[in-house]
Design an enzyme around this catalytic site. Structure first.
Site, PDB file in Angstrom:
ATOM      1  N   ASP A 162       0.847  -1.187   0.000  1.00 14.01           N
ATOM      2  CA  ASP A 162       0.000   0.000   0.000  1.00 14.01           C
ATOM      3  C   ASP A 162       0.888   1.244   0.000  1.00 14.01           C
ATOM      4  OD1 ASP A 162      -2.388   1.331  -0.039  1.00 14.01           O
ATOM      5  OD2 ASP A 162      -2.719   1.213   2.126  1.00 14.01           O
ATOM      6  N   HIS A 187      -3.687  13.927   0.693  1.00  8.83           N
ATOM      7  CA  HIS A 187      -3.930  13.060   1.849  1.00  8.83           C
ATOM      8  C   HIS A 187      -2.782  13.173   2.853  1.00  8.83           C
ATOM      9  CE1 HIS A 187      -5.033   9.579   4.274  1.00  8.83           C
ATOM     10  NE2 HIS A 187      -3.868   9.003   3.990  1.00  8.83           N
ATOM     11  N   GLU A 235     -10.704   3.862   3.601  1.00 10.57           N
ATOM     12  CA  GLU A 235      -9.791   4.645   2.766  1.00 10.57           C
ATOM     13  C   GLU A 235     -10.087   4.287   1.313  1.00 10.57           C
ATOM     14  OE1 GLU A 235      -5.664   4.242   3.960  1.00 10.57           O
ATOM     15  OE2 GLU A 235      -5.916   5.759   5.521  1.00 10.57           O
ATOM     16  N   GLU A 243      -9.150   3.914  -2.349  1.00  6.34           N
ATOM     17  CA  GLU A 243      -7.888   3.736  -3.060  1.00  6.34           C
ATOM     18  C   GLU A 243      -8.113   3.077  -4.417  1.00  6.34           C
ATOM     19  OE1 GLU A 243      -4.741   2.006  -0.800  1.00  6.34           O
ATOM     20  OE2 GLU A 243      -5.325   3.012   1.067  1.00  6.34           O
ATOM     21  N   ASP A 288      -9.141   0.337   2.065  1.00  2.55           N
ATOM     22  CA  ASP A 288      -8.159  -0.012   3.095  1.00  2.55           C
ATOM     23  C   ASP A 288      -8.712   0.419   4.460  1.00  2.55           C
ATOM     24  OD1 ASP A 288      -5.742  -0.577   4.402  1.00  2.55           O
ATOM     25  OD2 ASP A 288      -4.969   1.439   4.022  1.00  2.55           O
ATOM     26  N   ARG A 329      -8.393   4.090  13.387  1.00  5.28           N
ATOM     27  CA  ARG A 329      -7.505   5.227  13.653  1.00  5.28           C
ATOM     28  C   ARG A 329      -6.979   5.252  15.069  1.00  5.28           C
ATOM     29  NH1 ARG A 329      -6.115   6.132   8.592  1.00  5.28           N
ATOM     30  NH2 ARG A 329      -7.862   6.778   7.292  1.00  5.28           N
ATOM     31  N   GLN A 384      -4.271   2.661  15.245  1.00  6.93           N
ATOM     32  CA  GLN A 384      -3.143   3.161  14.454  1.00  6.93           C
ATOM     33  C   GLN A 384      -2.322   4.197  15.222  1.00  6.93           C
ATOM     34  OE1 GLN A 384      -4.483   4.711  10.660  1.00  6.93           O
ATOM     35  NE2 GLN A 384      -2.410   5.170   9.932  1.00  6.93           N
ATOM     36  N   LYS A 419      -4.745  -1.904  10.305  1.00  4.94           N
ATOM     37  CA  LYS A 419      -5.097  -2.035   8.887  1.00  4.94           C
ATOM     38  C   LYS A 419      -5.319  -3.483   8.466  1.00  4.94           C
ATOM     39  CE  LYS A 419      -3.612   2.257   7.366  1.00  4.94           C
ATOM     40  NZ  LYS A 419      -4.290   3.153   6.403  1.00  4.94           N
ATOM     41  N   THR A 468      -9.144  -5.776   4.134  1.00  6.23           N
ATOM     42  CA  THR A 468      -9.004  -4.847   3.011  1.00  6.23           C
ATOM     43  C   THR A 468      -9.952  -5.371   1.941  1.00  6.23           C
ATOM     44  OG1 THR A 468      -6.664  -4.520   3.531  1.00  6.23           O
ATOM     45  CG2 THR A 468      -7.391  -3.846   1.343  1.00  6.23           C
ATOM     46  N   GLU A 520      -9.804  12.645   7.448  1.00  7.03           N
ATOM     47  CA  GLU A 520      -9.638  13.961   6.829  1.00  7.03           C
ATOM     48  C   GLU A 520     -10.947  14.744   6.810  1.00  7.03           C
ATOM     49  OE1 GLU A 520      -7.177  13.902   3.011  1.00  7.03           O
ATOM     50  OE2 GLU A 520      -7.385  11.768   3.445  1.00  7.03           O
TER      51      GLU A 520
END
Lengths: 428, 428
Positions: free
Chosen positions: B128, B135, B200, B202, B234, B238, B241, B254, B258, B375
């Site tokens: 990844d 971002h 996420e 992607e 993904d 948070r 993380q 993560k 996925t 975000e």
């Protein structure tokens, strides 16, 4: 102590006495890839044993396992399958075996010097941990002298995903990687051959039975999911690593090659060498309950000595023997294999048979027991002397690194891991 | 524009017109896993085409590819094999095809509603990246307001290894992970269900031909090694993380799941939508030569619109339609797919057919184009409103996230990616 009719298994020096019986994948000029068992200076053809009817009437699943080109299917059958197989191997190889059995088994032995070894498993995912407190502290000191250990270290068995495709077997040459590096005083990075190439001394363990996605593995069940151990050299380009690793961790600094030893030493063979987990001090935080159990504290560790040897090209030309750079022990790891595995699956991440988990660099408290050059030379500031007069800050082309591992104690045969070798060849 | 005799391929709304022809793996009640080609509301059985003699007399390697349960073998044959196959598919499916050919092909079409899709490839390694400057800047601002972008960002296509085992297909439920989290003011971490669950958005790309360990891939050859693209979610916890990611990067935050979309849109189908790479400003550093080429600058980007939609359980109960949370574009990525791939192999790391590389979160410059909730809500500080009155800081149980992707321009049929769906179910 029980001995074997294979005499080289009884010499007290071999890595592979009757009490070890590690599994690997071999081929010969005449035989394609298959499971073998190391005994003294020989490799026993497990598939041959099955085909000769020496393994009784195994289930269809085990028949598939015994005739496979990798250990994955046997691993997936779990330790409950590995245990009776081990018992049968012992019966066949012990000194007391009947002579007609010895004759039959003897035909299935191949001299170690005449076999080619292969990767023991198709490794689906490879995870590398950071389980040595000494290593984490030593490396942290180089970057953050006042605050070497990050706040999460004693709570979280820190790990990251490595690269499965570039795992190679002992003996494979390792090409010096190229990559982006940036000198501290340079304005821009440059692309070229790494100049700070290092090894990392690690212990790896293979997953036996896996877990379903979304389900964890309780700490006291963790070892049911560990098939056995091997040696791991997690080659590392320190200059590439320093420039790339923020914020997502090591990537190209590590994934150019990882070397593993060919023999998987089973958890059964290691049983006599289980020791308490790394002792926590009064200042250390309480381990969170999901990683804590009395059983793990009492015997979650493994008393496994791990050594790094180096032989430079010039040393070989001068007929000098390899020199031992360090000697550490896996019992010095802050986290046990069970804790690493339980943590890994604690979010529901599925582990699969044949997956490889590695400990991270195994370092001990003394300079003689650190598992990489970054620590040993303090990032090159204190070079080491080699026999013949050379100095090393980091690895040079032609350097061969040999990892060795063994469990040893009074009154018990040495349980060895064989070797994990790799020689650096120049960058493209 | 050329049309198909499969009428649903011509309605201007489908993701799968004659110009797309993405590949995937499907099964039906009667047929086991095999390669399929999406056309309008149907899936064409590629194995069936081969078995009926509709693909001529392919080489032994291609015969193996056409009858395989995954796309790996076809991917390994490279784009030179994909191109003539695509041409033949077009011949068979275009409106001008002879009626007896249509009859034969028609028997090999299955309604999309009657097939089960599977992962398109055995994914050996999953990498990844972090290729969106927007971002990286937005996320950096949350952690380092004065210095959001790290010094390496505009030199290094930052990436890390993800987990291959937990890649699941669109439609699979995603269990909220448990893990260690620590509130900023708490003395100790706790173990429990993640409370800051995120998606996420992607784009992913599959490797076709691989490279040998120790050899790189020049930037102008990079696209020969890219088979096609899919959508990737993904999923990210948070809170896990934030506590675990130092110093080795994201791991359990993560690797619990996925999600990818089932159809691989080939590079050939995307050709009309190639655009210049992200434009560097005068202040940006010179791209290092190994990542730079005129061809890449001129057409290394892909004009691919990417959307995130959300449907909460309450919205579904109230018969409310999913709501679009954001709309971005892959052309806003700072690094092109070719640059990511060339960087990945630049140290000699071997990529294998079927490996998956993903872009990292695709975010654009506006709030409407950011690819994750971290975000969008500024780490929960600015919740968003959903139809029906709910608010969201992060994902709740029952939330379904739907990613969509398509290439569109005046006078050309829409090249769509289908959907990438996943619904959050409660933690264990």
């Amino acid at each position: 102590m029980e001995t074997s009719w294979v005499e080289s298994a009884n010499d007290g020096l071999t890595d592979f006495p009757l009490q070890n019986l590690p599994l690997g994948i071999f081929s010969t000029a005449d035989l394609d890839r298959r499971i073998g068992v190391a005994i003294g200076d020989y490799v026993l053809d497990l598939r041959g044993c099955f085909e000769q009817g020496l393994l009784g009437s195994p289930s269809a699943a085990l028949q598939k396992a015994y005739t496979s080109h990798t250990l994955n299917i046997l691993m997936s059958a779990g330790r409950k399958a590995a245990k009776p197989l081990r018992a049968r191997m012992k019966e066949m190889l012990r000194a007391e075996a009947a002579s007609d059995l010895c004759d039959e088994v003897g035909k299935l032995l191949h001299s170690s010097s005449e076999v080619t070894m292969h990767l023991p498993a198709d490794i689906g995912d490879y995870t590398d941990f950071y389980a040595s407190l000494y290593h984490a502290t030593n490396v942290g000191k180089l970057f953050r002298p006042d605050n070497p250990l990050l706040p999460n270290y004693k709570y979280v068995p820190i790990g990251y995903h490595g690269r499965a495709s570039s795992i190679v077997l002992s003996g494979a040459q390792v090409k010096r990687p190229r990559g982006q590096t940036k000198a501290p005083d340079a304005e821009h990075p440059v692309f070229g051959a790494s100049r700070l190439l290092d090894y990392e001394l690690e212990a790896g363990f293979f997953i036996s039975e896996g877990n379903q996605l979304g389900t964890g593995i309780p700490i006291d069940k963790a070892e049911d999911h560990i098939f056995g151990l091997c040696l791991v050299n997690d080659w590392s380009a320190r200059d590439i690593q320093a420039w790339e690793y923020q914020p997502l961790g090591p990537f190209l600094a590590k994934n150019f090659a990882t070397t593993i030893s060919p023999w998987v030493v089973t958890m059964e063979a290691l049983e006599p060498f289980r020791v308490p987990a790394f002792e926590r001090s009064a200042d250390d935080p309480q381990t969170l309950p999901y990683l804590d159990s009395a059983n793990n504290s009492q015997q979650g560790g493994i008393d496994l000595t791990l050594e790094v040897w180096l032989s430079s090209q010039r040393m070989r030309e001068a007929k000098l023997d390899p020199v031992r750079l360090s000697k550490g022990n896996a019992r010095d790891l802050y986290w046990t294999p069970a804790q690493m595995l339980t943590h890994h699956a604690s979010n529901g991440c599925n582990l699969r048979p044949g997956d490889l988990l590695a400990s991270g660099t195994v370092s001990g408290p003394s300079k003689e027991s650190v598992g990489c050059l970054l620590e040993m030379t303090r990032r090159g500031a204190e070079p080491i002397e080699l026999p013949g007069g050379e100095q090393r800050r980091f690895l040079e082309d032609g350097d061969e690194i040999i990892l060795r591992g063994y469990c040893q104690r009074e009154g018990y045969p040495r349980i060895g891991f064989g070797e994990c070798r790799g020689t650096i060849i120049p960058a493209s």
